[in-house]
Motif scaffolding. Structure first.
Motif, PDB file in Angstrom:
ATOM      1  N   GLY A  16       0.824  -1.205   0.000  1.00 37.76           N
ATOM      2  CA  GLY A  16       0.000   0.000   0.000  1.00 37.76           C
ATOM      3  C   GLY A  16       0.858   1.255   0.000  1.00 37.76           C
ATOM      4  O   GLY A  16       2.084   1.194  -0.144  1.00 37.76           O
ATOM      5  N   GLU A  17       0.207   2.385   0.151  1.00 35.52           N
ATOM      6  CA  GLU A  17       0.942   3.672   0.171  1.00 35.52           C
ATOM      7  C   GLU A  17       1.962   3.668   1.309  1.00 35.52           C
ATOM      8  O   GLU A  17       1.698   3.161   2.389  1.00 35.52           O
ATOM      9  N   GLY A  20       7.143   1.534   1.497  1.00 30.93           N
ATOM     10  CA  GLY A  20       8.603   1.539   1.374  1.00 30.93           C
ATOM     11  C   GLY A  20       9.093   0.759   0.166  1.00 30.93           C
ATOM     12  O   GLY A  20      10.232   0.291   0.146  1.00 30.93           O
ATOM     13  N   LYS A  21       8.261   0.651  -0.860  1.00 30.62           N
ATOM     14  CA  LYS A  21       8.646  -0.126  -2.039  1.00 30.62           C
ATOM     15  C   LYS A  21       9.898   0.432  -2.704  1.00 30.62           C
ATOM     16  O   LYS A  21      10.807  -0.323  -3.026  1.00 30.62           O
ATOM     17  N   SER A  22       9.912   1.749  -2.906  1.00 28.09           N
ATOM     18  CA  SER A  22      11.069   2.345  -3.588  1.00 28.09           C
ATOM     19  C   SER A  22      12.344   2.041  -2.810  1.00 28.09           C
ATOM     20  O   SER A  22      13.374   1.681  -3.398  1.00 28.09           O
ATOM     21  N   THR A  23      12.267   2.198  -1.495  1.00 27.85           N
ATOM     22  CA  THR A  23      13.426   1.949  -0.631  1.00 27.85           C
ATOM     23  C   THR A  23      13.892   0.503  -0.779  1.00 27.85           C
ATOM     24  O   THR A  23      15.090   0.229  -0.933  1.00 27.85           O
ATOM     25  N   PRO A  45       2.052   1.802 -12.831  1.00 30.76           N
ATOM     26  CA  PRO A  45       1.948   1.957 -14.256  1.00 30.76           C
ATOM     27  C   PRO A  45       3.213   2.623 -14.780  1.00 30.76           C
ATOM     28  O   PRO A  45       3.769   3.497 -14.123  1.00 30.76           O
ATOM     29  N   VAL A  75      -5.032   1.219 -16.882  1.00 33.19           N
ATOM     30  CA  VAL A  75      -4.039   0.390 -16.180  1.00 33.19           C
ATOM     31  C   VAL A  75      -3.615  -0.774 -17.076  1.00 33.19           C
ATOM     32  O   VAL A  75      -2.419  -1.066 -17.235  1.00 33.19           O
ATOM     33  N   ARG A  79      -0.128  -1.704 -19.086  1.00 36.16           N
ATOM     34  CA  ARG A  79       0.507  -3.019 -18.846  1.00 36.16           C
ATOM     35  C   ARG A  79       0.755  -3.761 -20.170  1.00 36.16           C
ATOM     36  O   ARG A  79       1.791  -4.429 -20.311  1.00 36.16           O
ATOM     37  N   ALA A 105      -1.552  -5.318  -8.057  1.00 42.53           N
ATOM     38  CA  ALA A 105      -2.001  -3.966  -7.694  1.00 42.53           C
ATOM     39  C   ALA A 105      -3.380  -3.678  -8.288  1.00 42.53           C
ATOM     40  O   ALA A 105      -4.192  -2.961  -7.693  1.00 42.53           O
ATOM     41  N   THR A 106      -3.654  -4.244  -9.459  1.00 41.24           N
ATOM     42  CA  THR A 106      -4.962  -4.022 -10.077  1.00 41.24           C
ATOM     43  C   THR A 106      -6.057  -4.724  -9.268  1.00 41.24           C
ATOM     44  O   THR A 106      -7.145  -4.165  -9.044  1.00 41.24           O
ATOM     45  N   ARG A 154       5.745  13.112   2.479  1.00 42.34           N
ATOM     46  CA  ARG A 154       6.513  13.405   1.268  1.00 42.34           C
ATOM     47  C   ARG A 154       5.980  14.625   0.529  1.00 42.34           C
ATOM     48  O   ARG A 154       6.586  15.080  -0.421  1.00 42.34           O
ATOM     49  N   ASP A 158      -0.961  12.067  -4.792  1.00 42.30           N
ATOM     50  CA  ASP A 158      -1.550  11.770  -6.105  1.00 42.30           C
ATOM     51  C   ASP A 158      -3.009  11.340  -5.934  1.00 42.30           C
ATOM     52  O   ASP A 158      -3.555  11.331  -4.831  1.00 42.30           O
ATOM     53  N   GLU A 161      -3.513   8.488  -3.446  1.00 42.33           N
ATOM     54  CA  GLU A 161      -3.198   8.842  -2.051  1.00 42.33           C
ATOM     55  C   GLU A 161      -4.293   9.713  -1.444  1.00 42.33           C
ATOM     56  O   GLU A 161      -4.388   9.830  -0.223  1.00 42.33           O
ATOM     57  N   ALA A 193       7.772  -2.188  10.655  1.00 40.39           N
ATOM     58  CA  ALA A 193       8.933  -2.284  11.548  1.00 40.39           C
ATOM     59  C   ALA A 193       9.968  -1.217  11.166  1.00 40.39           C
ATOM     60  O   ALA A 193       9.887  -0.623  10.083  1.00 40.39           O
ATOM     61  N   PRO A 194      10.944  -0.968  12.058  1.00 42.93           N
ATOM     62  CA  PRO A 194      12.010  -0.015  11.708  1.00 42.93           C
ATOM     63  C   PRO A 194      12.734  -0.461  10.435  1.00 42.93           C
ATOM     64  O   PRO A 194      12.823  -1.656  10.152  1.00 42.93           O
TER      65      PRO A 194
HETATM   66  N1  Z5A Z   1      -2.021   1.510  -9.271  1.00 44.67           N
HETATM   67  C1  Z5A Z   1      -3.296   1.013  -9.481  1.00 44.67           C
HETATM   68  O1  Z5A Z   1      -4.274   1.589  -9.030  1.00 44.67           O
HETATM   69  N2  Z5A Z   1      -3.455  -0.134 -10.198  1.00 44.67           N
HETATM   70  C2  Z5A Z   1      -2.402  -0.813 -10.732  1.00 44.67           C
HETATM   71  O2  Z5A Z   1      -2.598  -1.852 -11.372  1.00 44.67           O
HETATM   72  C3  Z5A Z   1      -1.086  -0.269 -10.508  1.00 44.67           C
HETATM   73  C4  Z5A Z   1      -0.933   0.875  -9.772  1.00 44.67           C
HETATM   74  C5  Z5A Z   1       0.090  -0.988 -11.080  1.00 44.67           C
HETATM   75  C6  Z5A Z   1       1.208   4.572  -8.235  1.00 44.67           C
HETATM   76  O3  Z5A Z   1       1.971   3.586  -7.694  1.00 44.67           O
HETATM   77  C7  Z5A Z   1      -0.244   4.314  -7.964  1.00 44.67           C
HETATM   78  O4  Z5A Z   1      -0.793   3.498  -9.025  1.00 44.67           O
HETATM   79  C8  Z5A Z   1      -0.487   3.533  -6.710  1.00 44.67           C
HETATM   80  C9  Z5A Z   1      -1.519   2.499  -7.062  1.00 44.67           C
HETATM   81  C10 Z5A Z   1      -1.861   2.735  -8.486  1.00 44.67           C
HETATM   82  N3  Z5A Z   1      -1.030   4.337  -5.705  1.00 44.67           N
HETATM   83  N4  Z5A Z   1      -0.593   5.362  -5.266  1.00 44.67           N
HETATM   84  N5  Z5A Z   1      -0.240   6.321  -4.860  1.00 44.67           N
HETATM   85  P1  Z5A Z   1       3.366   3.897  -6.997  1.00 44.67           P
HETATM   86  O5  Z5A Z   1       3.852   2.576  -6.570  1.00 44.67           O
HETATM   87  O6  Z5A Z   1       4.224   4.684  -7.889  1.00 44.67           O
HETATM   88  O7  Z5A Z   1       2.990   4.894  -5.782  1.00 44.67           O
HETATM   89  P2  Z5A Z   1       3.201   4.695  -4.272  1.00 44.67           P
HETATM   90  O8  Z5A Z   1       2.452   3.528  -3.738  1.00 44.67           O
HETATM   91  O9  Z5A Z   1       2.834   5.978  -3.684  1.00 44.67           O
HETATM   92  O10 Z5A Z   1       4.741   4.294  -4.146  1.00 44.67           O
HETATM   93  P3  Z5A Z   1       6.009   5.145  -3.777  1.00 44.67           P
HETATM   94  O11 Z5A Z   1       5.802   6.569  -4.065  1.00 44.67           O
HETATM   95  O12 Z5A Z   1       7.145   4.506  -4.450  1.00 44.67           O
HETATM   96  O13 Z5A Z   1       6.106   4.979  -2.226  1.00 44.67           O
HETATM   97  P4  Z5A Z   1       6.476   3.671  -1.413  1.00 44.67           P
HETATM   98  O14 Z5A Z   1       6.854   2.619  -2.307  1.00 44.67           O
HETATM   99  O15 Z5A Z   1       5.373   3.361  -0.533  1.00 44.67           O
HETATM  100  O16 Z5A Z   1       7.747   3.891  -0.576  1.00 44.67           O
HETATM  101  P5  Z5A Z   1       8.993   4.801  -0.309  1.00 44.67           P
HETATM  102  O17 Z5A Z   1       8.997   6.049  -1.122  1.00 44.67           O
HETATM  103  O18 Z5A Z   1      10.159   3.923  -0.342  1.00 44.67           O
HETATM  104  O19 Z5A Z   1       8.702   5.149   1.234  1.00 44.67           O
HETATM  105  C11 Z5A Z   1       7.750   6.107   1.631  1.00 44.67           C
HETATM  106  C12 Z5A Z   1       8.336   6.928   2.778  1.00 44.67           C
HETATM  107  O20 Z5A Z   1       8.437   6.104   3.946  1.00 44.67           O
HETATM  108  C13 Z5A Z   1       9.748   7.467   2.509  1.00 44.67           C
HETATM  109  O21 Z5A Z   1       9.846   8.716   3.085  1.00 44.67           O
HETATM  110  C14 Z5A Z   1      10.649   6.440   3.230  1.00 44.67           C
HETATM  111  O22 Z5A Z   1      11.843   7.005   3.641  1.00 44.67           O
HETATM  112  C15 Z5A Z   1       9.786   6.052   4.402  1.00 44.67           C
HETATM  113  N6  Z5A Z   1      10.004   4.669   4.872  1.00 44.67           N
HETATM  114  C16 Z5A Z   1      10.181   3.566   4.114  1.00 44.67           C
HETATM  115  N7  Z5A Z   1      10.340   2.469   4.887  1.00 44.67           N
HETATM  116  C17 Z5A Z   1      10.247   2.898   6.168  1.00 44.67           C
HETATM  117  C18 Z5A Z   1      10.314   2.234   7.442  1.00 44.67           C
HETATM  118  N8  Z5A Z   1      10.486   0.907   7.545  1.00 44.67           N
HETATM  119  N9  Z5A Z   1      10.160   2.994   8.549  1.00 44.67           N
HETATM  120  C19 Z5A Z   1       9.955   4.327   8.463  1.00 44.67           C
HETATM  121  N10 Z5A Z   1       9.893   5.019   7.304  1.00 44.67           N
HETATM  122  C20 Z5A Z   1      10.026   4.312   6.161  1.00 44.67           C
END
Ligand code: Z5A
Length: 217
Positions: A16-17, A20-23, A45, A75, A79, A105-106, A154, A158, A161, A193-194
């Motif tokens: 989910g949102e 931490g996927k990118s990390t 996407p 979507v 794909r 995700a879909t 952050r 979008d 979110e 978790a941390p």
């Molecule tokens: N979507 C859909 O509806 N249908 C579909 O079929 C597909 C997608 C494929 C874009 O995806 C959107 O598309 C998505 C669903 C929809 N929804 N939204 N929004 P996306 O994957 O690009 O968007 P996202 O889910 O927002 O992913 P993101 O921006 O890459 O964020 P994230 O993967 O969740 O994680 P992050 O950027 O690595 O971490 C978020 C923050 O948390 C960051 O500040 C980190 O430093 C922090 N973090 C990470 N891990 C931790 C831990 N363990 N502790 C504390 N803080 C942490």
């Protein structure tokens, strides 16, 4: 590790949102590199120039309400392009591919989140994927509220979110249901978790997958 590493595996990361996927994509790439595997990173996407344009259409907040079917078709349109021009050719060359999200995700967002019928999604899935599925999926599980707080920190949110917490709770439950149905493909990590613990769990899950398939090769 006993056997040789098979060619052309397809790995995905889901959650989910703010999960931490990118990390953790960086961590997965590092584990694979340590095992001598180069991986092509991509995302959904998106993943190709045309699919990235569709991503922008999908994510940008807009005044006009987006019909659920329109969203679902976009979507799958992204794909189809991603699969045809990037994923399948790379796998055919024997490369490993790591995608930030894929068809799970879909099922989670358009199925559980929006309430689109399983039959409709299954029809498009059959048309676009024709049985194609990831070999390994890492599911980063975090309670919806916690993830939304991380994502909010952050800045600009979008279109997804901006959905209510209920929506994100349904997304989470859907992902966990998929993991229960396909425990051999989907490995769940507690992403609340941390960071250091999440990273250790991800490293172990990915290394376990590589050792398992190398052992059976
Ligand atoms: N979507 C859909 O509806 N249908 C579909 O079929 C597909 C997608 C494929 C874009 O995806 C959107 O598309 C998505 C669903 C929809 N929804 N939204 N929004 P996306 O994957 O690009 O968007 P996202 O889910 O927002 O992913 P993101 O921006 O890459 O964020 P994230 O993967 O969740 O994680 P992050 O950027 O690595 O971490 C978020 C923050 O948390 C960051 O500040 C980190 O430093 C922090 N973090 C990470 N891990 C931790 C831990 N363990 N502790 C504390 N803080 C942490």
């Amino acid at each position: 590790m006993t056997g040789s590493i098979p060619r052309g595996m397809f790995l995905t990361v889901e959650g989910g949102e703010g999960a931490g996927k990118s990390t953790q994509m960086d961590v997965i790439e590092a584990v694979l590199r340590e095992k001598g595997i180069q991986v092509l990173r991509t995302r959904e996407p998106g993943g190709t120039p045309l699919a990235e344009e569709i991503r922008t259409l999908l994510l940008e907040p807009r005044e006009e309400p987006v019909a659920e079917l329109t969203e679902l078709l976009l979507v799958f349109a992204a794909r189809a392009q991603h699969l045809t021009s990037l994923i399948r050719p790379a796998l055919a060359r024997g490369e490993w591919v790591l995608s930030d999200r894929f068809v799970d995700a879909t099922l989670a967002y358009q199925g559980a989140g929006r309430g689109m019928s399983e039959e409709t999604i299954a029809t498009l899935r059959h048309l676009v994927l024709d049985g194609f599925s990831p070999d390994f999926t890492l599911l980063l599980d975090v309670p919806a509220q916690r993830g939304l707080e991380r994502a909010a920190a952050r800045g600009e949110r979008d279109r997804f979110e901006r959905e209510a917490r209920d929506f994100h709770e349904r997304v989470r439950e859907s992902y966990l249901g998929m993991a229960r149905s396909e425990p051999h493909r989907i490995s769940v990590v507690d992403a609340s978790a941390p960071l250091v613990s999440v990273t250790a769990a991800v490293r172990s899950a990915v290394a376990g997958f590589v050792d398992r398939i190398a052992g059976s090769a």
